[in-house]
Write an enzyme that holds these catalytic residues in place. Structure first.
Site, PDB file in Angstrom:
ATOM      1  N   GLY A   1       0.844  -1.181   0.000  1.00  0.00           N
ATOM      2  CA  GLY A   1       0.000   0.000   0.000  1.00  0.00           C
ATOM      3  C   GLY A   1       0.883   1.236   0.000  1.00  0.00           C
ATOM      4  N   CYS A   2       0.425   2.318  -0.633  1.00  0.00           N
ATOM      5  CA  CYS A   2       1.265   3.519  -0.711  1.00  0.00           C
ATOM      6  C   CYS A   2       1.461   4.153   0.664  1.00  0.00           C
ATOM      7  CB  CYS A   2       0.683   4.522  -1.697  1.00  0.00           C
ATOM      8  SG  CYS A   2      -1.071   4.907  -1.466  1.00  0.00           S
ATOM      9  N   ASN A   3       0.417   4.196   1.480  1.00  0.00           N
ATOM     10  CA  ASN A   3       0.562   4.706   2.843  1.00  0.00           C
ATOM     11  C   ASN A   3       1.476   3.795   3.661  1.00  0.00           C
ATOM     12  OD1 ASN A   3      -1.279   6.732   2.241  1.00  0.00           O
ATOM     13  ND2 ASN A   3      -3.007   5.640   3.110  1.00  0.00           N
TER      14      ASN A   3
END
Length: 342
Positions: free
Chosen positions: A148-150
């Site tokens: 996930g980017c976060n």
């Protein structure tokens, strides 16, 4: 050698970002692009900024001849990729950009995504795709699960600190700001310009965000015991970018030295001098992650700030970095473009 590439889900933001990056890649050529509702259209009609490229037309997945493909990027919506990948040839190398194979425990997947895992036998072979920490496994993998980017942003700030034992593992707070492209290209009322611009709001607060599953998995594995961080993401009116303020208990100078040593040889991770903090404007459109450390007026507390482009280093750029390793290509190939400024 030129490797033949397919992109499934090419009509979304991460699919378009893959095309943008691969367009100048020295060892990749796109031979197939898929879309569902936009099948039959030219990529130039879906994304006019790509009209200068000679690209195959979008088609349905079942129309693609995968015998002529070396590696496939899956940029499909969450909860759809498991069945799609399960139907692809077992000899095909795959980099998945969705959440469908990120969590090793299928029970954890069901907890965070609200449905049973549809391909548990594939999950067993999937390698977590945080490149800087799983290089050796990625090189030999057939299926790589993008982060996930976060989750990637928070991990770049914290993994070396957890491994080195220089922070209190029970007092970690991640306050994160994310650009709207992270929500995908599908039409959503709350993402209309009139409803999103000129404001910032928290979402999935109170321990509900799905990327907490990745934090739990990776940080607990590093520490050898359960680690549960406090995490609140905010949606901000910018197209691209993530900025994570990570509050920790520890000595700022020691924290900075630990991060600087851990990332000294990393081509895409830049640790700023102690006391300097990064900005999303400095990494926009690039595969770079910038990290800064600053002490607090209260002794023994510090803030680590990490920023990256959610579409590039947080997703499509990370995917190409992993694909380079899987194909035996130079890891930085096609990814050294400078950030866009202003």
């Amino acid at each position: 050698m030129t490797h033949r590439i397919a992109i499934l889900g090419a009509s979304g933001y991460t699919g378009a970002e893959l095309v943008r990056l691969i367009a100048t890649h020295p060892a990749m050529r796109i031979v197939a692009l898929s879309a569902d509702r936009k099948a039959g259209q030219a990529m130039a009609d879906v994304f006019p900024f790509l009209r200068h490229l000679d690209l195959p037309r979008l088609q349905k997945i079942d129309e693609i001849d995968f015998s002529g493909v070396d590696l496939c990027f899956c940029a499909l919506p969450h909860a759809t990729t498991q069945l799609v990948i399960d139907g692809l040839p077992r000899t095909l190398k795959i980099v998945d950009l969705s959440a469908d194979f990120r969590l090793r425990d299928v029970a954890a997947y069901e907890k965070w995504y609200g449905q049973p895992h549809a391909a548990p036998e594939l999950q067993a072979e999937a390698v977590y795709g945080l490149t800087e920490f799983y290089r050796d496994q990625i090189r030999g993998a057939r299926l790589v699960a993008g982060t996930g980017c976060n989750a990637a942003t928070g991990q770049y700030a914290l993994r070396p600190l957890i491994s080195a034992g220089v922070i209190d593992l029970d007092r970690i707070l991640i306050d994160l700001k994310a650009g709207v492209s992270g929500a995908g290209r599908s039409l959503k009322e709350n993402l209309l310009h009139a409803e999103l611009s000129e404001g910032t709001h928290a979402y999935s607060a109170g321990g509900k965000h799905r990327h907490l599953g990745e934090f739990d998995q990776e940080f607990s594995l590093l520490a050898g015991r359960p680690v549960h961080v406090q995490f609140t993401p905010h949606l901000t009116p910018m197209n691209r970018g993530i900025l994570a303020n990570v509050y920790v208990d520890g000595d700022a100078a020691q924290i900075h030295a630990t991060l600087a040593a851990a990332y000294a040889a990393e081509p895409f991770i830049q640790v700023l001098p102690l006391g300097q903090l990064p900005s999303t404007r400095d990494i926009r459109g690039s595969n770079f992650c910038h990290i800064g450390v600053i002490g607090d007026r209260i002794a023994g507390r510090a803030m680590v700030v990490a920023t990256l482009d959610n579409l590039t280093k947080g997703s499509s750029g990370q995917a190409i970095q992993n694909a380079n390793l899987m194909l035996g290509v130079e890891e930085t190939a096609g990814l050294t473009l400078a950030p866009i400024f202003p």
